[in-house]
Every structure is written in structure tokens, then in C-alpha cells.
Design an enzyme around this catalytic site. Structure first.
Site, mmCIF file in Angstrom:
data_model
loop_
_atom_site.group_PDB
_atom_site.id
_atom_site.type_symbol
_atom_site.label_atom_id
_atom_site.label_comp_id
_atom_site.label_asym_id
_atom_site.label_seq_id
_atom_site.Cartn_x
_atom_site.Cartn_y
_atom_site.Cartn_z
ATOM 1 N N LYS A 19 37.358 36.530 33.961
ATOM 2 C CA LYS A 19 38.468 35.586 33.932
ATOM 3 C C LYS A 19 38.046 34.335 33.159
ATOM 4 O O LYS A 19 37.059 33.686 33.500
ATOM 5 C CB LYS A 19 38.892 35.209 35.351
ATOM 6 C CG LYS A 19 40.075 34.247 35.406
ATOM 7 C CD LYS A 19 40.359 33.765 36.823
ATOM 8 C CE LYS A 19 40.910 34.859 37.682
ATOM 9 N NZ LYS A 19 41.354 34.327 39.003
ATOM 10 N N ASP A 58 47.768 31.129 49.730
ATOM 11 C CA ASP A 58 48.670 31.650 48.697
ATOM 12 C C ASP A 58 48.774 33.170 48.809
ATOM 13 O O ASP A 58 48.765 33.881 47.806
ATOM 14 C CB ASP A 58 48.181 31.250 47.305
ATOM 15 C CG ASP A 58 49.267 31.426 46.243
ATOM 16 O OD1 ASP A 58 50.463 31.466 46.617
ATOM 17 O OD2 ASP A 58 48.932 31.528 45.048
ATOM 18 N N VAL A 77 42.408 37.481 31.486
ATOM 19 C CA VAL A 77 41.406 38.389 32.044
ATOM 20 C C VAL A 77 41.084 39.458 31.005
ATOM 21 O O VAL A 77 41.985 40.050 30.411
ATOM 22 C CB VAL A 77 41.903 39.029 33.357
ATOM 23 C CG1 VAL A 77 40.917 40.083 33.849
ATOM 24 C CG2 VAL A 77 42.100 37.975 34.421
ATOM 25 N N MET A 106 47.189 30.068 33.953
ATOM 26 C CA MET A 106 45.867 29.499 34.191
ATOM 27 C C MET A 106 44.836 30.028 33.210
ATOM 28 O O MET A 106 43.974 29.292 32.739
ATOM 29 C CB MET A 106 45.423 29.800 35.624
ATOM 30 C CG MET A 106 44.024 29.312 35.953
ATOM 31 S SD MET A 106 43.578 29.702 37.663
ATOM 32 C CE MET A 106 41.855 29.211 37.699
ATOM 33 N N GLY A 107 44.904 31.308 32.877
ATOM 34 C CA GLY A 107 43.867 31.866 32.018
ATOM 35 C C GLY A 107 44.177 33.287 31.623
ATOM 36 O O GLY A 107 45.322 33.755 31.725
ATOM 37 N N GLY A 161 47.916 34.673 32.034
ATOM 38 C CA GLY A 161 48.808 33.866 32.852
ATOM 39 C C GLY A 161 48.726 32.418 32.436
ATOM 40 O O GLY A 161 48.104 32.076 31.428
#
Length: 454
Positions: A40, A132, A25, A22-23, A20
């Protein structure tokens, strides 16, 4: 990173599971215990993302609950970047299930909503609000040796610890971070006094989408802000014909714009939804046999528009109340007039055609000129929410919402729906009435004949 690399001299990477903004996995294995885990890693290291990753580890570590993703360990790469070691999950997210099924039966929707409420209750007990909550952050896990699905709430990266004095409420100066379609009115306006009721609103949006296949507030950008803050709040019964009235009321009370009228805690939502959970409903949904790990929330896809005849093309089974023993016959008491008690709950039943849902990418809302920006999990929008609402209020006054039902009335409705209707009083047979009338007439005739004989 590539397959075979080692982290912290303990974990060996096996295969990439997801990526994604952000990072990324990875599935990995602990070389000593041979336990398979999910790791992650940050792909674009920054101070804000490091802070989010460490906060997720700290918050999830403080919540010990079956319906919350487990964090096993935290470490650093050779470059000094943090990584999380998490529980390896098998299944799919609720967002992926909705893409396949569009909407779910009421008993299964109640079960998933109840388990989400349990996770939120555990988080709220340690002064943590998620901020969220959305279908992409709810994972339906197939646990080995357990029948059915285990609901796991994921991604506490933007969660807020209400007990932390020095922790900033927002990650952007003057704005609020979240997925706008699921944010409460106070969250989308970046209120400083957020509390657990903001998660109750988000849960109400999730329940609405799970039941109807569409979100209560479609669209995006300024239009979405206006709808959430001042627009009409729809009811599930306006889209779904076969819905229990009390279940409809539970969702409506979660979506109360006035926090004082909204259900005050996730624990109350859990208790109300329990009445609609059917036996082993989760085990009826096939989520795939291939093992998968919990990945970063993917960009939420657009939920297809719900056709107008969805209720007839996809009928839901009606809940059948369980039989109960008949009530004992009590002795007659002198009749006295009792004060009238209005136990009805007038509900709006106006029909409304479902509308297509918009994208649910994470957006950053805050003051300042409108300009496009790129954020994690989709395109982010920079919107002056207060200016947008002021302009909308000048053009058209907000509609006055109908008075909401109370939690007590809903609980009474739930109790009434679980009791079988009492048997009707038997009417006397018409043949018996005719026989009695004939006997009376015969007696009168005999009396007249005897009188004349005298």
C-alpha cells in the site's frame, strides 16, 4: 510508480490492484524469498495520511489473529513516503458479495459475523477499537489448502488505541471519522468516551445488512444522523420473515442505543452466533477464481432496494434441530405448584417494507456550519450533529423503544432451539374403552338376572 519499479531494494512491483482516495495497492514480489505480497502506497502524501498509515501498521502488528489482515513490513520510498507490505489476499469483500447475492442465508451470515466478532475480540484484548467496521472492510479470503472462506478484517487506519494517552481520539478537530451508516450513536456524536461497544453496534449493522439486504438506517446527511441518534431501531424480523427469534434478538441487542443495555463485548456476540453456524457454509459461496489482493476500501455502492416479496422469491432453508436422545423416565413425584416463570420474550413483529440503502462513503462529522467537503472513499459531509438533533427533538419527541431481551434469555432461547420437542403422551385406544364398557354392562346384567332368579 510503474510495473518493474523497486521499493527498498527488496520488493519489485508487478501490477496495480486497486486505488482509492488515500493511496494505491500493488501486487509485488520479494526478490529474495519470491513471496508475493500486497504493498500500500500513498498517492497524495499528507501528514494525516502518513499518520494513519503508520498507525495501521502499528495496530495490526500488535494483533496476531487469523481473522485480521497481516502486516509483514513497513518501509520508505526514495521520496521518504511510508508504505505497508501486507498479506496478499484472494477473493472479494463482503460488500462485493452482497452486491451479487443481496443477502445471505442465516448459517453463512452467522459464520461471517462470528469470525468478525473473533477479530474484534482480538483487537479489544489489546485495547484497540476499529471504529470503521463495514462490509467494504471485511474480506472473504480463499486461502490455499483451506476449504471455504477465511474472514479478514481490514483497514485499521482510523482505529483507536485506548491505552495510548497521547493519541487523539479523532482525526478532525471536534469531529469523528468513520462511515456514518455504520457508526454508533455515541460515535456519530463524537463522544470522548468511546469503548469496545461502538464496534459491537457496527457489527450489528453489518449483521442486519447481511441478513436483510438493506441497512437499518438508510439515507444520508442530517437525516441519517437523526435516524441513528433518535429514530426507531428496526428489527430483522420486520423485514425477514424466516429468521430465528433468538438470532433476531442478538442483532437487536447489538443495536441498543443505550450502551448499558447493548451487548458488552464482541466475545459474547461470538458465543451467541456460534449456535447458528452451519457446516461448511462458507464453501458454498463462489467468490471467483482469479487471484486478487486486498485493496483500499472502494466507494461503497448503493445496495439495491429489497423487494417486498423477497421472502417468497428467495426462500431460506429452515434450520432443522439435531436429534437428541429421549429423556429418561423418572419416577412419579408428589405434585406441588411451582412459581410461574415468564420465559417468553415479547417481540415486535410489525411488518415494514425494506427501504433502499444510501451511500456509505466515509464522512467527517463535527461542529461547525454545514458545507460540502471531499473525503476519502466518497463525498464527506461536515454536519453539526448536535444542532441537527436539537432541532429534531423540538419538532417531535423520540419514540420510546421496547424493552430489550437480555443476553441470558437469548442464550436460553438458543438452548431451547437445539433440543427436539418431547414426544406427546399416547392416548388410550377408543376400542379398548368400548370393550371395558361392554364388560361392565354384561356384569351388571348378570347380577340383575341372578337377583330376579332368587
Amino acid at each position: 510508480m510503474k510495473s518493474g519499479d523497486r521499493l527498498g531494494s527488496k520488493y519489485r512491483l508487478l501490477r496495480q490492484l486497486g486505488a482509492g482516495a488515500m493511496g494505491v495497492v500493488w501486487e509485488a514480489i520479494h526478490e529474495t524469498t519470491q513471496r508475493r505480497v500486497a504493498i500500500k502506497l500513498l498517492t497524495k502524501p499528507s501528514e494525516d495520511l502518513r499518520h494513519r498509515l503508520l498507525r495501521e501498521a502499528r495496530i495490526c502488528g500488535s494483533i496476531a489473529h487469523r481473522n485480521v489482515i497481516e502486516i509483514y513490513d513497513i518501509g520508505e520510498t526514495h521520496e521518504g513516503e511510508p508504505y505497508l507490505v501486507m498479506q496478499l489476499l484472494s477473493g472479494e469483500t463482503l460488500a462485493e458479495l452482497l452486491l451479487r447475492k443481496r443477502r445471505l442465508p442465516q448459517p453463512l451470515a452467522a459464520q461471517i459475523g462470528r469470525d468478525i466478532a473473533r477479530a474484534l475480540t482480538a483487537a479489544h484484548a489489546v485495547n484497540v477499537i476499529h471504529r470503521d467496521l463495514k462490509p467494504a472492510n471485511v474480506f472473504l479470503h480463499q486461502e490455499a489448502g483451506v476449504e471455504g472462506l477465511v474472514v479478514k478484517v481490514l483497514d485499521f487506519g482510523v482505529a483507536k488505541n485506548l491505552a495510548a494517552v497521547n493519541e487523539s481520539l479523532v482525526t478532525a478537530v471536534g469531529g469523528a471519522v468513520g462511515s456514518p451508516a455504520y457508526m454508533s450513536p455515541e460515535a456519530i456524536m463524537a463522544a470522548r468516551d468511546l469503548d469496545a461497544r461502538t464496534d459491537v453496534w457496527s457489527l450489528g449493522v453489518v449483521l442486519f445488512e447481511v441478513l436483510t439486504g438493506t441497512r437499518p438506517f438508510p439515507g444520508g446527511g442530517q437525516e441519517l444522523v437523526i435516524r441513528i441518534a433518535t429514530g426507531k431501531i428496526p428489527r430483522v424480523s420486520e423485514i425477514l420473515r424466516h429468521v430465528e427469534p433468538a438470532f433476531d434478538d442478538v442483532v437487536a441487542m447489538c443495536l441498543e442505543r443505550d450502551r448499558a443495555k447493548r451487548i458488552a463485548s464482541a466475545a459474547v456476540v461470538e458465543r451467541l452466533l456460534q449456535a447458528y453456524v452451519g457446516p461448511n457454509d462458507a464453501s458454498r459461496i463462489h467468490v471467483g477464481l482469479a487471484e486478487r489482493a486486498m485493496a483500499l476500501p472502494a466507494p461503497a455502492a448503493v445496495i439495491p432496494e429489497v423487494p417486498a416479496n423477497l421472502e417468497t422469491t428467495m426462500p431460506l432453508p429452515d434450520n432443522v434441530p439435531a436429534p437428541v436422545a429421549p429423556a429418561p423416565i423418572l419416577p412419579m413425584q408428589p405434585w406441588t405448584a411451582a412459581p410461574a416463570v415468564d420465559t417468553t420474550m415479547p417481540l415486535s413483529r410489525s411488518s415494514a417494507q425494506a427501504q433502499p440503502a444510501g451511500k456509505a462513503g466515509t464522512a467527517i462529522l463535527g461542529p461547525g456550519p454545514a458545507k460540502p467537503a471531499t473525503g476519502p472513499r466518497g463525498t464527506a459531509l461536515m454536519i453539526d450533529a448536535r444542532a441537527v438533533l436539537a432541532q429534531a427533538q423540538r419538532s417531535a419527541p423520540p419514540p420510546s423503544p421496547p424493552p430489550p431481551p437480555s443476553v441470558q434469555n437469548v442464550e436460553r432461547s438458543v438452548a431451547r432451539s437445539s433440543i427436539a420437542p418431547a414426544s406427546k403422551k399416547r392416548r388410550p385406544s377408543p376400542i379398548l374403552g368400548l370393550a371395558v364398557s361392554a364388560l361392565v354392562a354384561f356384569g351388571v346384567g348378570v347380577a340383575i338376572i341372578l337377583g330376579l332368579a332368587r
